[in-house]
Design a protein around this motif. Structure first.
Motif, PDB file in Angstrom:
ATOM      1  N   ILE A  25     -52.727  27.844   7.351  1.00 36.43           N
ATOM      2  CA  ILE A  25     -52.100  26.382   8.066  1.00 36.43           C
ATOM      3  C   ILE A  25     -51.195  25.790   6.956  1.00 36.43           C
ATOM      4  N   PRO A  49     -45.729  13.179  15.988  1.00 36.55           N
ATOM      5  CA  PRO A  49     -47.513  13.773  16.303  1.00 36.55           C
ATOM      6  C   PRO A  49     -48.511  13.452  15.783  1.00 36.55           C
ATOM      7  N   SER A  50     -49.897  13.604  16.220  1.00 39.70           N
ATOM      8  CA  SER A  50     -51.191  14.171  15.078  1.00 39.70           C
ATOM      9  C   SER A  50     -50.614  15.449  14.896  1.00 39.70           C
ATOM     10  N   GLY A  51     -51.065  15.708  13.685  1.00 36.85           N
ATOM     11  CA  GLY A  51     -51.067  17.106  12.943  1.00 36.85           C
ATOM     12  C   GLY A  51     -49.863  17.177  12.328  1.00 36.85           C
ATOM     13  N   SER A  52     -48.930  16.714  12.832  1.00 35.28           N
ATOM     14  CA  SER A  52     -47.132  17.012  12.478  1.00 35.28           C
ATOM     15  C   SER A  52     -47.357  16.854  10.819  1.00 35.28           C
ATOM     16  N   GLY A  53     -47.987  16.458  10.063  1.00 32.19           N
ATOM     17  CA  GLY A  53     -48.297  16.268   8.223  1.00 32.19           C
ATOM     18  C   GLY A  53     -48.123  15.090   7.821  1.00 32.19           C
ATOM     19  N   LYS A  54     -48.146  14.235   8.767  1.00 27.55           N
ATOM     20  CA  LYS A  54     -48.207  13.017   8.306  1.00 27.55           C
ATOM     21  C   LYS A  54     -48.922  12.271   6.435  1.00 27.55           C
ATOM     22  N   SER A  55     -50.247  12.866   7.169  1.00 36.40           N
ATOM     23  CA  SER A  55     -51.253  12.665   6.386  1.00 36.40           C
ATOM     24  C   SER A  55     -51.096  13.288   5.344  1.00 36.40           C
ATOM     25  N   THR A  56     -50.708  14.285   5.277  1.00 39.81           N
ATOM     26  CA  THR A  56     -50.472  15.435   4.169  1.00 39.81           C
ATOM     27  C   THR A  56     -49.723  14.938   3.086  1.00 39.81           C
ATOM     28  N   TYR A  98     -52.881  25.108   4.047  1.00 36.91           N
ATOM     29  CA  TYR A  98     -54.611  25.631   3.934  1.00 36.91           C
ATOM     30  C   TYR A  98     -54.962  26.857   4.344  1.00 36.91           C
ATOM     31  N   ALA A 124     -49.747  22.750   6.391  1.00 38.28           N
ATOM     32  CA  ALA A 124     -49.990  21.025   7.095  1.00 38.28           C
ATOM     33  C   ALA A 124     -48.344  21.037   6.333  1.00 38.28           C
ATOM     34  N   THR A 146     -57.815  28.475   5.420  1.00 38.87           N
ATOM     35  CA  THR A 146     -59.124  28.132   6.836  1.00 38.87           C
ATOM     36  C   THR A 146     -59.014  29.929   7.358  1.00 38.87           C
TER      37      THR A 146
HETATM   38  P1  ADP Z   1     -50.690  14.422  10.923  1.00 47.67           P
HETATM   39  O1  ADP Z   1     -51.089  13.286   9.722  1.00 47.67           O
HETATM   40  O2  ADP Z   1     -49.360  13.970  11.061  1.00 47.67           O
HETATM   41  O3  ADP Z   1     -52.160  13.962  12.034  1.00 47.67           O
HETATM   42  P2  ADP Z   1     -51.859  15.853   8.871  1.00 47.67           P
HETATM   43  O4  ADP Z   1     -51.006  15.908   7.387  1.00 47.67           O
HETATM   44  O5  ADP Z   1     -53.028  15.746   8.888  1.00 47.67           O
HETATM   45  O6  ADP Z   1     -51.336  15.662   9.743  1.00 47.67           O
HETATM   46  O7  ADP Z   1     -52.560  17.409   9.278  1.00 47.67           O
HETATM   47  C1  ADP Z   1     -50.555  18.412   9.668  1.00 47.67           C
HETATM   48  C2  ADP Z   1     -51.995  20.092   9.399  1.00 47.67           C
HETATM   49  O8  ADP Z   1     -52.606  20.559   8.174  1.00 47.67           O
HETATM   50  C3  ADP Z   1     -52.942  19.984  10.834  1.00 47.67           C
HETATM   51  O9  ADP Z   1     -52.365  21.168  11.200  1.00 47.67           O
HETATM   52  C4  ADP Z   1     -53.741  19.548  10.250  1.00 47.67           C
HETATM   53  O10 ADP Z   1     -55.465  20.431  11.183  1.00 47.67           O
HETATM   54  C5  ADP Z   1     -53.793  20.430   8.797  1.00 47.67           C
HETATM   55  N1  ADP Z   1     -55.320  20.079   7.996  1.00 47.67           N
HETATM   56  C6  ADP Z   1     -54.271  18.706   7.140  1.00 47.67           C
HETATM   57  N2  ADP Z   1     -55.565  18.963   6.236  1.00 47.67           N
HETATM   58  C7  ADP Z   1     -56.220  19.716   6.445  1.00 47.67           C
HETATM   59  C8  ADP Z   1     -57.785  20.558   5.796  1.00 47.67           C
HETATM   60  N3  ADP Z   1     -57.929  19.675   4.607  1.00 47.67           N
HETATM   61  N4  ADP Z   1     -58.120  21.687   5.582  1.00 47.67           N
HETATM   62  C9  ADP Z   1     -57.202  22.116   6.936  1.00 47.67           C
HETATM   63  N5  ADP Z   1     -56.350  21.923   7.650  1.00 47.67           N
HETATM   64  C10 ADP Z   1     -55.955  21.054   7.471  1.00 47.67           C
END
Ligand code: ADP
Ligand code: ADP
Length: 231
Positions: free
Chosen positions: A18, A39-46, A11, A20, A13
């Protein structure tokens, strides 16, 4: 079934780039049951967004059910998503004014399935999750666990290649969580491939394999040996 090769997601920014996801390799075979933790922010959602064809990686390849999908158009990607992926979310995402049956029929409406077949298949999917007697109730008339069963039936009704579940028990009490995990386990025993994100070790223990993310990378990928934490 799922083959992720050297995948990264950056990403860009104002505060800099970043990562992800960084150089991720993951293969999931048909019939596997995988839990994703980290952990939160580790890339799971991505990672789940990539696997679910909701977003595209910055680099790397993704084969889903034998097809390379990263180069598809948005329209083709949406089609693959509807055909191949069943989604289950923490907060159910049901249509509030539609009955359980109508909610489960929805993916079949998008797929152009005729009315009679639609109803039959939606009923069968509700029966698989033990909710056939509540199919004419709207979400408000159902408990949290029953709503999640409707969502699982909706995820299954298209016979997807994989079911992706993002914190599916996050909004449920522990007893109901166990009920829902028992359903996932049964579905997996019947051959459904499942990838599930959770923060809770005793939920992850239902899976057969555990992948851990940290700072956008896979830091562990191991079989789940026994259900140490499960009650
Ligand atoms: P998790 O699901 O493990 O909490 P995410 O996949 O949501 O982690 O996020 C991984 C990293 O990418 C984090 O640092 C998050 O802030 C960043 N991130 C996720 N989506 C975006 C986005 N759309 N724009 C900028 N940064 C993003
Ligand atoms: P989860 O609870 O599933 O980990 P998050 O709260 O990490 O979800 O992210 C929710 C949504 O916000 C995701 O679609 C993610 O891509 C996006 N997101 C996460 N971090 C950022 C960020 N720093 N900037 C912009 N979007 C983000």
């Amino acid at each position: 079934m799922v083959k992720v090769e050297n995948m990264s997601k950056v990403y860009r920014t104002g505060g800099g780039d970043i990562y992800a996801m960084k150089n991720v390799f993951v293969t999931v075979e048909k019939g596997e049951f995988v839990a994703i933790m980290g952990p939160s922010g580790s890339g799971k959602s991505t990672f789940m967004n990539m696997i679910g064809c909701l977003d595209r990686p910055t680099s790397g390849l993704y084969h889903l059910d034998g097809m390379e999908v990263t180069n598809l158009s948005d329209k083709q990607l949406a089609h693959v998503r509807n055909q191949k992926i069943g989604f289950v979310f923490q907060t159910f995402h049901l249509l509030p004014r539609s009955t359980a049956l109508r909610n489960v029929e929805l993916p079949l409406i998008y797929a152009g399935v005729g009315r009679k077949e639609r109803t039959e298949r939606a009923r069968a999917a509700l029966a698989r999750v033990g909710l056939d007697e509540r199919m004419n109730h709207i979400p408000n008339q159902l408990s949290g666990g029953q709503r999640q069963r409707v969502a699982i039936a909706r995820a299954l009704v298209n016979e997807p290649a994989i079911v992706l579940a993002d914190e599916p028990t996050g909004a449920l009490d522990s007893r109901t969580s166990i009920e829902i995990m028992d359903i996932f386990q049964q579905l997996n025993e019947q051959g459904t491939t499942i990838i599930l994100v959770t923060h809770e070790p005793d939920i992850a223990c239902y899976a057969k394999r555990l992948i851990r993310f940290r700072d956008g990378q896979v830091v562990a990928d191991d079989p789940v040996r026994d259900r140490l934490f499960a009650s």
